[in-house]
Design a protein around this motif. Sequence first.
Motif, short mmCIF file in Angstrom:
data_model
loop_
_atom_site.label_atom_id
_atom_site.label_comp_id
_atom_site.label_asym_id
_atom_site.label_seq_id
_atom_site.Cartn_x
_atom_site.Cartn_y
_atom_site.Cartn_z
N ILE A 51 0.44 -11.45 6.57
CA ILE A 51 1.78 -11.03 6.98
C ILE A 51 2.83 -11.97 6.39
CG2 ILE A 51 3.35 -10.85 8.98
CD1 ILE A 51 0.87 -9.72 10.54
N VAL A 52 2.58 -13.28 6.47
CA VAL A 52 3.53 -14.25 5.92
C VAL A 52 3.66 -14.07 4.40
CG1 VAL A 52 3.93 -16.72 5.48
CG2 VAL A 52 3.28 -15.94 7.76
N ALA A 53 2.54 -13.86 3.71
CA ALA A 53 2.58 -13.64 2.26
C ALA A 53 3.37 -12.38 1.92
CB ALA A 53 1.16 -13.55 1.70
N ALA A 54 3.17 -11.30 2.68
CA ALA A 54 3.90 -10.05 2.44
C ALA A 54 5.40 -10.25 2.64
CB ALA A 54 3.39 -8.94 3.36
N LEU A 81 -1.14 -19.97 -2.56
CA LEU A 81 -2.28 -19.23 -3.10
C LEU A 81 -1.97 -17.74 -3.33
CD1 LEU A 81 -5.05 -20.35 -3.87
CD2 LEU A 81 -5.93 -19.48 -1.72
N ILE A 82 -1.41 -17.07 -2.32
CA ILE A 82 -1.13 -15.64 -2.45
C ILE A 82 0.28 -15.42 -3.00
CG2 ILE A 82 -0.92 -13.44 -1.21
CD1 ILE A 82 -2.92 -14.68 0.88
N ALA A 83 1.27 -15.94 -2.30
CA ALA A 83 2.68 -15.75 -2.69
C ALA A 83 3.22 -17.04 -3.29
CB ALA A 83 3.50 -15.32 -1.49
N ASN A 98 -1.83 -4.74 -2.53
CA ASN A 98 -2.43 -6.06 -2.76
C ASN A 98 -2.62 -6.83 -1.46
OD1 ASN A 98 -3.06 -7.11 -5.63
ND2 ASN A 98 -1.26 -5.80 -5.90
N ILE A 99 -1.68 -6.69 -0.53
CA ILE A 99 -1.79 -7.36 0.77
C ILE A 99 -3.01 -6.84 1.53
CG2 ILE A 99 -0.68 -7.47 3.05
CD1 ILE A 99 0.27 -9.62 1.05
N ILE A 100 -3.25 -5.53 1.45
CA ILE A 100 -4.44 -4.95 2.09
C ILE A 100 -5.71 -5.53 1.47
CG2 ILE A 100 -5.76 -2.81 2.42
CD1 ILE A 100 -2.95 -1.40 2.64
N LEU A 101 -5.73 -5.63 0.14
CA LEU A 101 -6.88 -6.22 -0.56
C LEU A 101 -7.07 -7.69 -0.16
CD1 LEU A 101 -6.29 -4.68 -4.11
CD2 LEU A 101 -8.14 -4.11 -2.52
N VAL A 102 -5.95 -8.43 -0.09
CA VAL A 102 -6.00 -9.85 0.30
C VAL A 102 -6.57 -9.98 1.71
CG1 VAL A 102 -4.52 -11.80 0.96
CG2 VAL A 102 -4.17 -10.68 -1.24
N TYR A 103 -6.07 -9.16 2.62
CA TYR A 103 -6.54 -9.21 4.01
C TYR A 103 -8.04 -8.93 4.08
CZ TYR A 103 -7.22 -8.02 8.90
OH TYR A 103 -7.71 -7.98 10.18
N THR A 104 -8.48 -7.92 3.34
CA THR A 104 -9.90 -7.56 3.32
C THR A 104 -10.75 -8.72 2.82
OG1 THR A 104 -9.27 -5.26 2.92
CG2 THR A 104 -11.56 -5.85 2.46
#
Length: 190
Positions: free
Chosen positions: A44-47, A110-112, A139-145
Motif C-alpha cells: 500500500i505504501v509503495a502504491a 526496493l519497490i518504489a 505490479n502492486i498486485i504482483l509485488v503483494y503476491t
Amino acid sequence: MFSWKETFTITMILFAVIDIIGSIPIIVDLRSKMGHIQSEKATIVAAIIMISFLFVGEEILNLIGIDANSFAVAGAFVLFFLALEMILGIRLYKEDNPSTASIVPIAFPLIAGAGTMTTLLSLRAEYEKINIIVAILINIILVYTVLKLSGKIEKLLGSNGLGVIRKIFGVILLAIAVKLFAANVKGLLN
C-alpha cells in the motif's frame, strides 16, 4: 484514453525496474532477520508513493531545484549499486536498528525507489496517465503476491535457485541502470 497495449508495455517496464522476482533473495533475507514482513503495509505504501510521484514528482523536484535528468542519474546510481549487491553478493545498504522492513527498505527503495520514480517520470512523458496507473496497480498486485509467497518461493527454488535468479536479475538491473544513466547524462551535460 485507455489502451491495453500501452498498459502491457508499461507493466513490463515497471516489472523489470521494480524487479520483485530478483528481490526475492533480499526479501527472504529481511524476513529471516525481522521475523515478519507486513506485506499489505509495504504494498500500500509503495502504491501511494508511486501514484503520488506520478502526479507531483516533477513539481516536487522543481520545487527543490532538481531537474528530472539529475534525479534520473541519481536513480541510475542507486540501481547500479543494488545491481552490484545482487551480482557480487556484497551488502552496501545497512539499516541501523531496523524494527520493521515493511516500509524501509521494502516499500522504499526496493519497490518504489529512485529507479521506479525516474521511470514513472519518463513514462509520464510518453504514455497516458490512466495506463500508467493501471500498470502500477498490476505490479502492486504482483509485488503483494511475491511478498506473501516469499517463504514458499524460497523453499521451491532453494538457495542455489535464488542465487541464480538474483545474479540474472542483477545483470538486468545493471543494464537498466546503464541505460538510464546514458539516456539522462546527456541532459546534464547540455
